[in-house]
Design a protein around this motif. Structure first.
Motif, mmCIF file in Angstrom:
data_model
loop_
_atom_site.group_PDB
_atom_site.id
_atom_site.type_symbol
_atom_site.label_atom_id
_atom_site.label_comp_id
_atom_site.label_asym_id
_atom_site.label_seq_id
_atom_site.Cartn_x
_atom_site.Cartn_y
_atom_site.Cartn_z
ATOM 1 N N ALA A 236 31.471 49.227 76.107
ATOM 2 C CA ALA A 236 31.621 50.169 77.695
ATOM 3 C C ALA A 236 31.221 50.859 78.366
ATOM 4 C CB ALA A 236 33.445 50.779 77.588
ATOM 5 N N PHE A 237 30.382 51.912 77.665
ATOM 6 C CA PHE A 237 29.745 52.510 77.842
ATOM 7 C C PHE A 237 27.808 52.132 78.686
ATOM 8 C CE2 PHE A 237 33.234 54.509 77.203
ATOM 9 C CZ PHE A 237 33.580 55.514 78.575
ATOM 10 N N GLY A 238 27.825 51.168 77.528
ATOM 11 C CA GLY A 238 26.376 50.747 77.301
ATOM 12 C C GLY A 238 25.297 51.944 76.563
ATOM 13 N N VAL A 239 26.277 51.871 75.657
ATOM 14 C CA VAL A 239 25.184 53.124 74.838
ATOM 15 C C VAL A 239 25.035 51.999 73.726
ATOM 16 C CG1 VAL A 239 25.630 54.993 75.846
ATOM 17 C CG2 VAL A 239 27.259 53.659 74.538
ATOM 18 N N LYS A 240 24.162 52.322 72.357
ATOM 19 C CA LYS A 240 23.996 52.626 71.343
ATOM 20 C C LYS A 240 24.234 53.266 70.019
ATOM 21 C CE LYS A 240 22.733 49.336 67.653
ATOM 22 N NZ LYS A 240 24.474 48.608 67.108
ATOM 23 N N ILE A 241 24.983 53.487 69.553
ATOM 24 C CA ILE A 241 25.345 54.741 68.690
ATOM 25 C C ILE A 241 24.462 54.016 67.486
ATOM 26 C CG2 ILE A 241 27.172 56.278 66.962
ATOM 27 C CD1 ILE A 241 29.223 54.874 69.835
ATOM 28 N N THR A 242 23.338 54.696 67.328
ATOM 29 C CA THR A 242 22.829 55.048 66.276
ATOM 30 C C THR A 242 23.325 55.026 64.805
ATOM 31 O OG1 THR A 242 21.215 56.509 66.808
ATOM 32 C CG2 THR A 242 20.493 53.639 67.398
ATOM 33 N N ASP A 243 23.250 55.525 63.364
ATOM 34 C CA ASP A 243 23.464 56.026 62.625
ATOM 35 C C ASP A 243 22.514 57.696 62.515
ATOM 36 O OD1 ASP A 243 25.091 54.305 61.241
ATOM 37 O OD2 ASP A 243 23.138 54.230 59.798
ATOM 38 N N ALA A 244 21.349 57.756 62.866
ATOM 39 C CA ALA A 244 20.740 58.513 63.545
ATOM 40 C C ALA A 244 21.740 59.806 64.834
ATOM 41 C CB ALA A 244 19.178 59.338 63.674
ATOM 42 N N LYS A 245 22.343 58.780 65.234
ATOM 43 C CA LYS A 245 23.094 59.974 65.923
ATOM 44 C C LYS A 245 24.607 59.929 65.755
ATOM 45 C CE LYS A 245 21.005 57.507 70.942
ATOM 46 N NZ LYS A 245 21.498 56.922 71.690
ATOM 47 N N LEU A 246 24.509 59.320 65.319
ATOM 48 C CA LEU A 246 25.800 59.800 64.819
ATOM 49 C C LEU A 246 26.052 60.994 64.207
ATOM 50 C CD1 LEU A 246 29.399 58.181 65.076
ATOM 51 C CD2 LEU A 246 28.451 56.744 63.752
ATOM 52 N N SER B 232 27.591 59.333 72.027
ATOM 53 C CA SER B 232 27.854 58.315 72.914
ATOM 54 C C SER B 232 26.396 59.094 74.009
ATOM 55 C CB SER B 232 28.506 57.333 72.691
ATOM 56 O OG SER B 232 28.485 56.953 72.060
ATOM 57 N N ASP B 233 26.726 60.586 73.501
ATOM 58 C CA ASP B 233 26.135 61.568 74.178
ATOM 59 C C ASP B 233 27.887 61.845 75.906
ATOM 60 O OD1 ASP B 233 24.749 63.822 75.473
ATOM 61 O OD2 ASP B 233 23.596 62.481 77.088
ATOM 62 N N LYS C 259 23.610 63.723 63.552
ATOM 63 C CA LYS C 259 23.389 64.480 64.778
ATOM 64 C C LYS C 259 24.434 65.315 64.960
ATOM 65 C CE LYS C 259 20.986 66.727 67.974
ATOM 66 N NZ LYS C 259 20.566 66.394 69.526
ATOM 67 N N ALA C 260 25.913 64.049 65.048
ATOM 68 C CA ALA C 260 27.350 64.319 66.163
ATOM 69 C C ALA C 260 28.166 64.819 64.911
ATOM 70 C CB ALA C 260 28.248 63.664 66.717
ATOM 71 N N ILE C 261 27.657 64.328 63.300
ATOM 72 C CA ILE C 261 28.350 65.247 62.283
ATOM 73 C C ILE C 261 28.668 66.145 62.347
ATOM 74 C CG2 ILE C 261 29.658 64.269 59.878
ATOM 75 C CD1 ILE C 261 29.131 61.585 60.910
ATOM 76 N N LYS C 262 26.893 66.229 61.991
ATOM 77 C CA LYS C 262 26.471 67.802 61.468
ATOM 78 C C LYS C 262 26.818 69.287 63.231
ATOM 79 C CE LYS C 262 22.638 66.246 59.189
ATOM 80 N NZ LYS C 262 21.066 65.613 58.759
ATOM 81 N N VAL C 263 26.774 68.785 64.085
ATOM 82 C CA VAL C 263 27.274 69.320 64.740
ATOM 83 C C VAL C 263 28.829 69.972 64.992
ATOM 84 C CG1 VAL C 263 27.267 69.905 67.430
ATOM 85 C CG2 VAL C 263 25.856 68.601 66.670
ATOM 86 N N TYR C 264 29.379 68.731 64.859
ATOM 87 C CA TYR C 264 31.194 68.946 64.460
ATOM 88 C C TYR C 264 31.028 69.728 62.909
ATOM 89 C CZ TYR C 264 33.021 66.484 68.541
ATOM 90 O OH TYR C 264 32.671 66.684 69.971
#
Lengths: 376, 441
Positions: free
Chosen positions: A151-161, A45-46, A163-168
């Motif tokens: 709460a943060f007005g975001v959309k957590i797409t599979d693509a974003k997720l 969600s940045d 990417k986050a998993i890869k970074v982690y």
């Protein structure tokens, strides 16, 4: 400045330069308890996930107002920091039922300061690991993700997720490489330094951390290692072990901490998230299936094996089993851990400690005696 | 020939029976029967050990019905052994022994069973079935203890909050527990037999719910001193016919008091609700007698006695029974309050104080219970602000009188009671004023 110096500096203060830089871009930081709550959901969600701690806290007055003496000093310190605006850069707090103390600390925070943080949420982490509990946790995380999105007005797409998993996963891999270096007879990094690195991993943006880690690994390559130590030690047990000064006490008198089974250590990053079709299930499985905290009721054998494997792989001379005073979940494990280490012929020392180190004289004396036992 | 090992179960049964006889002499028939029934639980353990019958140690809120239906003896070790605090000189040795192997801030109700096995007072059970609630102490010690003594163990996973999905999740855990028990003992659970057991359990629970309604009345016809063993009885015997008979008897005596056919246990001047535990070592007199004799203060109920579980809604099918047991286990005292959110904790405690019409609330804080202590300040504030009555918090150990002997608790009660008296007077005056407002001159 070397990467190690920079990581150490970043780990040294809670509202560090990386946090300030992130916030200066108008981005959010959300604090969370504990290592069983997936950071990737926030990161996708940045939002920067920040593992809540209160390292260096010497005044728990605010926490003491709400909690009792039999609640551990780690949670009373964290609550104090949250109430005393020492963590005021946080835009939200995510609690969990990691243990009774953390669960109730979150409840107290909700009542004591309901408006202090824009986002307050709670994650129910099952206390047993099997397919049913992983499926249950997946559903909990789906709801948590929705709460973050709303709460943060975001959309957590599979693509974003993804990417986050890869970074982690990259972070996990880099940290694992660092730990590999500690297997050497003369490791190029001490336990104290390593703890600073892991602390930085939990309190700065992961992409920045990964860059610094790559640089650190390059710097350590070929570096003359640390010799002349009296014994190679492993820190096991758990609860609020986030103060590098504690490891420094050990290392100043000749011990060398070469590995650990701590949630601010190896347990934080040991296994990657295996990416499957259902990303929430992937996260649930990975976080539940990592080297476990003593709260996982059916994983005692695995915990013992994890310590034994570490002892073997890192050529450990002795295990220091530290318990945060009043932590009942880690206290109960002593019953078998001591026995198992004895059977394996591994010197074992149990230390009950408070979160704040305070006077280190007693700790030094205990560790000194333990080192002498090992040397005999 | 190998000498037969003497365990303490039969002796403990004798001790409890002697307490029952003393109560009978004092004409406390309810308490007398309670002790005797509980003595039977220890007798069952003694017989099971002698006959090689399986024994299952269970944590609080694990339903005994499953075990009774399988002819296995369920034994809630933290509660049953905890009651030994009422007997002189029984717990000190094993407690001190346990302290040598685990830190003393692990809850005493978990350390005592460990110590009793270590010193050879009791044998390890055949198996253990434990829930991941209500506390870290159970979570932290049960598994290591099982491993240390080679006892097979199953963990029933429970959710943080109650919900339909959560009930289903726990019902499935119950089924897995049954499978485990079958594998360990070689005994099959017959659903028809379970249904029969659950019918008795339902009857006992139904009477209890009706009894609670009577207990709420002013003056209180059934005091905490009389009811304090009921929690333990329900944890061990829900599903046995005699619990139904016992509850019928208790209900009738209480009803007779309300109907003016029998005298009340004491002349009530003040009502106290203990929102958490009570010192087990005070079961015979102690604080309760002090409060009654000096202030006419009736201790009406306490957390573990506040059983509000509804009987099994659907026992027609196996799935229905598992669902009913799951719901029941999540609503059992301790599982209800100590698990979950601060909100649900406050709601349970405040509802109890409100329904039982407390003039004052006492939080006797067991030093081994972190979740309750972490909520004690919030509860005290809520009692004072929302109910307008005083609250007292103090430390004690539920079974180990050495932590806070009765004599050390009395001054705290002495300081507290004037606040309760004052509060009752004030609220009485306010009530009169409100009632007077609507009346014609």
């Amino acid at each position: 400045m070397s990467a190690l110096d920079e990581l150490t500096k970043l780990a040294g203060s809670l509202e560090n330069e990386a946090v300030k830089e992130w916030k200066s871009q108008g981005k959010k930081v959300v604090g969370y308890f504990c290592s069983l709550v997936p950071e990737e959901i926030l990161y996708a969600s940045d939002i920067m996930p920040f593992r809540i701690r209160a390292t260096g806290c010497t005044d728990t007055t605010s926490g003491d107002v709400w909690m009792a003496r039999m609640n551990c000093s780690y949670v009373r310190s964290c609550l104090s920091y949250l109430l005393d605006d020492k963590l005021s850069f946080l835009d939200g707090v995510v609690g969990s039922n990691s243990c009774d103390d953390i669960r109730r600390m979150y409840g107290n925070l909700e009542i004591a300061a309901p408006k202090k943080f824009a986002f307050l949420d709670f994650v129910d982490v099952p206390k047993k690991v099997d397919d049913d509990s992983i499926a249950w946790y997946r559903d909990i995380l789906v709801q948590y993700k929705k709460n973050v999105e709303k709460a943060f007005g975001v959309k957590i797409t599979d693509a974003k997720l993804k990417k986050a998993i890869k970074v982690y996963n990259e972070s996990r891999s880099l940290l694992k490489q660092l730990y590999e270096l500690r297997k050497q007879d003369n490791p190029p990094i001490t336990g104290t330094e390593t703890m600073n690195v892991v602390l930085a991993a939990t309190t700065i943006p992961k992409e920045k951390f990964n860059q610094l880690m790559e640089q650190l690994l390059k710097e350590l390559k070929g570096k003359k290692g640390k010799g002349g130590y009296r014994a190679r030690l492993m820190i096991a047990g758990g609860g609020g072990c986030d103060d590098p000064e504690w490891f420094k006490v050990i290392e100043d008198i000749g011990g060398l901490v070469v590995t650990d089974a701590d949630c601010f250590g190896s347990r934080y990053f040991w296994k990657p998230v295996e990416i499957g079709d259902d990303l929430m299930l992937s996260l649930a499985r990975a976080y539940m299936d990592r080297p476990s905290c003593a709260r996982m009721s059916n994983r005692l054998d695995e915990r013992i094996d994890f310590v034994k494997d570490m002892v073997k792989n890192y050529k450990v001379d002795g295990v220091v089993y530290q318990i945060m005073h009043y932590c009942q979940i880690w206290a109960g494990q002593v019953l078998v851990m001591r026995d198992e280490m004895k059977k394996a012929g591994v010197p074992f020392m149990q230390i009950d400690k408070e979160y704040a180190l305070g006077s280190t004289g007693q700790l030094k004396t205990r560790v000194q005696a333990f080192l002498e036992t090992i040397e005999r | 020939m190998e000498e037969k090992k003497e365990y303490i179960y039969a002796g403990l049964a004798d001790g409890l029976r002697a307490l029952g006889d003393q109560e009978e002499k004092d004409k406390n028939m309810i308490k007398a029967d309670g002790y005797r029934y509980f003595a039977d639980s220890f007798n069952r353990m003694a017989e099971a050990v002698d006959n090689g019958k399986p024994i299952a140690w269970v944590s609080v809120a694990v339903p005994p019905e499953i075990f009774i239906a399988m002819d296995i003896v369920p034994f809630c070790d933290p509660v049953a052994f905890g009651l030994l605090g009422a007997l002189e000189g029984v717990i000190e040795g094993p407690m001190d022994l346990a302290k040598e192997v685990v830190p003393d801030y692990v809850c005493s109700t978990n350390r005592l069973p460990l110590g009793l096995i270590l010193d050879g007072s009791v044998p390890p059970p055949t198996l253990m079935v434990t829930q991941n609630n209500p506390c870290d102490s159970i979570l932290g010690l049960d598994t290591p203890m099982a491993k240390y003594f080679g006892i097979p163990i199953f963990h029933i996973s429970t959710p943080h909050k109650n919900s339909e999905a959560g009930y289903k999740y726990v019902a499935n855990e119950m089924k897995k527990a049954v499978k485990f028990i079958e594998e360990q003992t070689g005994r099959k659970l017959d659903p028809d037999r379970l249904r029969e057991v659950m019918k008795y359990s339902n009857q006992a629970h139904e009477i209890l719910l009706n009894l609670n309604q009577l207990t709420m009345k002013v003056p209180c016809p059934f005091t905490l001193q009389e009811s304090m063993l009921d929690y333990a009885l329900f944890l061990h015997d829900a599903g046995r016919p005699y619990l139904v008979d016992y509850m019928k008897k208790v209900y009738q005596i209480t009803k007779d008091r309300v109907d003016g056919k029998r005298p009340y246990p004491i002349e009530e001047k003040l009502r106290l609700v203990w929102t958490y535990l009570v010192p087990a070592y005070d079961f015979v007199g102690g604080c309760f007698d002090y409060l009654e004799e000096n202030y006419g203060a009736v201790s009406v109920t306490f957390m573990n006695e506040n059983l509000v579980v509804k009987p099994g809604e659907d026992i027609s099918t196996y799935d229905g029974m598992m669902m009913s047991l799951a719901k029941k286990s999540l609503m059992m005292p301790m599982s209800r309050e100590c698990r979950g959110t601060m909100e649900s904790y406050l709601d349970a405690c405040l509802t109890m104080a409100r329904e039982y019409q407390a003039d004052g609330v006492i939080f006797a804080g067991h030093v081994g219970c972190k979740s309750n202590w972490a909520a004690a300040k919030v509860l005290k504030d809520a009692v004072q602000e929302e109910l307008g009555i005083p609250a007292l918090n103090f430390e004690m150990d539920v079974i180990d009188s050495r932590v806070a002997p009765t004599q050390s608790l009395l001054p705290k009660l002495e300081d507290f009671m004037p606040l309760v008296i004052e509060s009752r007077k004030r609220r009485g005056a306010e009530k009169k004023k409100t009632e007077g407002r609507g009346k014609p001159d």
